[in-house]
Design an enzyme around this catalytic site. Structure first.
Site, short mmCIF file in Angstrom:
data_model
loop_
_atom_site.label_atom_id
_atom_site.label_comp_id
_atom_site.label_asym_id
_atom_site.label_seq_id
_atom_site.Cartn_x
_atom_site.Cartn_y
_atom_site.Cartn_z
N MET A 1 2.58 -7.78 -4.73
CA MET A 1 2.21 -8.67 -5.83
C MET A 1 3.28 -8.58 -6.92
SD MET A 1 -1.89 -8.73 -5.95
CE MET A 1 -2.14 -7.24 -6.88
N GLY A 2 4.48 -8.14 -6.54
CA GLY A 2 5.58 -8.06 -7.50
C GLY A 2 5.47 -6.83 -8.37
N HIS B 1 7.32 0.36 -3.69
CA HIS B 1 7.72 -0.82 -2.91
C HIS B 1 9.10 -0.61 -2.28
CE1 HIS B 1 5.01 -2.77 -6.01
NE2 HIS B 1 4.43 -3.12 -4.87
N GLN C 1 -8.27 -11.82 -5.04
CA GLN C 1 -8.61 -10.41 -4.82
C GLN C 1 -8.91 -9.67 -6.12
OE1 GLN C 1 -4.57 -9.40 -3.09
NE2 GLN C 1 -4.91 -7.49 -4.17
O1 PAF Z 1 -1.20 -4.08 -2.22
C1 PAF Z 1 -0.95 -5.19 -2.73
O2 PAF Z 1 0.00 -5.33 -3.52
C2 PAF Z 1 -1.83 -6.39 -2.41
O3 PAF Z 1 -3.16 -6.02 -2.27
C3 PAF Z 1 -1.35 -7.18 -1.18
C4 PAF Z 1 -1.42 -6.35 0.09
C5 PAF Z 1 0.07 -7.65 -1.41
C6 PAF Z 1 -2.24 -8.41 -0.97
O4 PAF Z 1 -2.21 -9.25 -2.08
#
Ligand code: PAF
Length: 283
Positions: free
Chosen positions: A32-33, A39, A63
């Site tokens: 989600m950036g 990441h 979500q």
């Molecule tokens: O973990 C996340 O950043 C989010 O839940 C994902 C897996 C990108 C789904 O939006």
């Protein structure tokens, strides 16, 4: 910059089609950036195993169980592009909400039972939103492998189960949690903590490690382990515990006796910031 940006599904598919024809391995890192060291670890892992790395950046509205959390979720797009460029990412897929949800979404992926406890209990609809967007991303990108952090252990278990139950043709790779030197799990939400809150926040990892040590020393009653962890957490009165649980690692169900592989997981509030973390313990 050598990383390419695709902001539409058709642009992404056009970019990936020749690679797929050539039999190249495509790795997807869904995010989600607000990219951080966690990441970067996912991207590094993907680089070892894929010929082409796609990072998706999409703050998925369906979500979020709280509108304020969705609104204040950081969106540093230029910084994220730079990180992806430095890390050798090939394509960033950053669709708009309109591209992902052009009309009311009527189809959802629901993973039962695994979502009954931990975050699933406190964030209604969260995992339905996650599973649905991840299924959409898998259909859009059609990756060979997708990479997720173990910090979100319940999310990882839910996605693994969805992929297995629905016969999705890809491999899910779980990547260990990246921690700050004092143990705090790296998270986009850490940016919301002030200095004092940042100091108190380490208590979650301290409670998890205390619980793990107790199990390693031979304690088998989950209630005893949880009580000891609550005592550790109580040392920081400004930290409010949402849950602290011992669950089996596949089905994510609370256990009373610790007899096999378990995950100890906790969620706390520090001010208005919610933090989660977990550790795996094999007996
Ligand atoms: O973990 C996340 O950043 C989010 O839940 C994902 C897996 C990108 C789904 O939006």
């Amino acid at each position: 910059m050598s990383v390419e940006l695709a902001d539409s599904i058709s642009a992404l598919r056009t970019r990936l089609a020749p690679l797929r024809r050539e039999g190249k391995i495509i790795g997807l890192v869904p995010t989600m950036g607000a990219l951080h060291a966690g990441h970067i670890e996912l991207i590094r892992r993907a680089r070892h195993e894929s010929d082409c790395i796609v990072v998706s950046i999409f703050v998925n509205p369906i979500q979020f169980d709280r509108q304020d959390d969705f609104e204040r979720y950081p969106r540093p797009v230029a910084d994220d592009m730079q990180v992806c460029d430095q890390q050798g990412v090939d394509v960033v897929f950053a669709p708009s909400a309109g591209e992902m949800y052009p009309r009311a979404q009527r189809s959802f992926v629901e993973v039962e039972a695994l979502t009954d406890h931990l975050c699933g209990k406190f964030r209604p609809g969260h995992f339905r939103g996650v599973a649905t967007v991840v299924a959409k991303l898998f259909n859009i990108v059609q990756p060979d492998c997708a990479y997720f952090g173990e910090k979100d252990a319940q999310q990882l278990a839910v996605i693994r189960r969805m992929v297995a139950d629905l016969n999705m043709p890809l491999t899910i790779v779980g990547v260990p949690t990246v921690r700050e030197p004092d143990g705090l799990a790296v998270s986009s939400r850490n940016a919301h903590l002030n200095l004092e809150q940042r100091r108190s926040a380490t208590v979650l990892y301290q409670a998890l490690t205390a619980a793990r040590e107790q199990i390693v020393r031979g304690e088998r009653e989950a209630a005893v382990v949880k009580q000891q962890a609550q005592n550790v957490l109580a040392q920081q009165p400004e930290v409010r515990v949402e849950y602290f649980e011992v669950v089996d690692s596949d089905e994510i169900q609370p256990v009373e006796r610790i007899e096999r592989l378990v995950r100890i997981a906790g969620a706390v509030w520090v001010g208005t910031t919610r933090l989660i973390d977990n550790v795996l313990v094999d007996v």
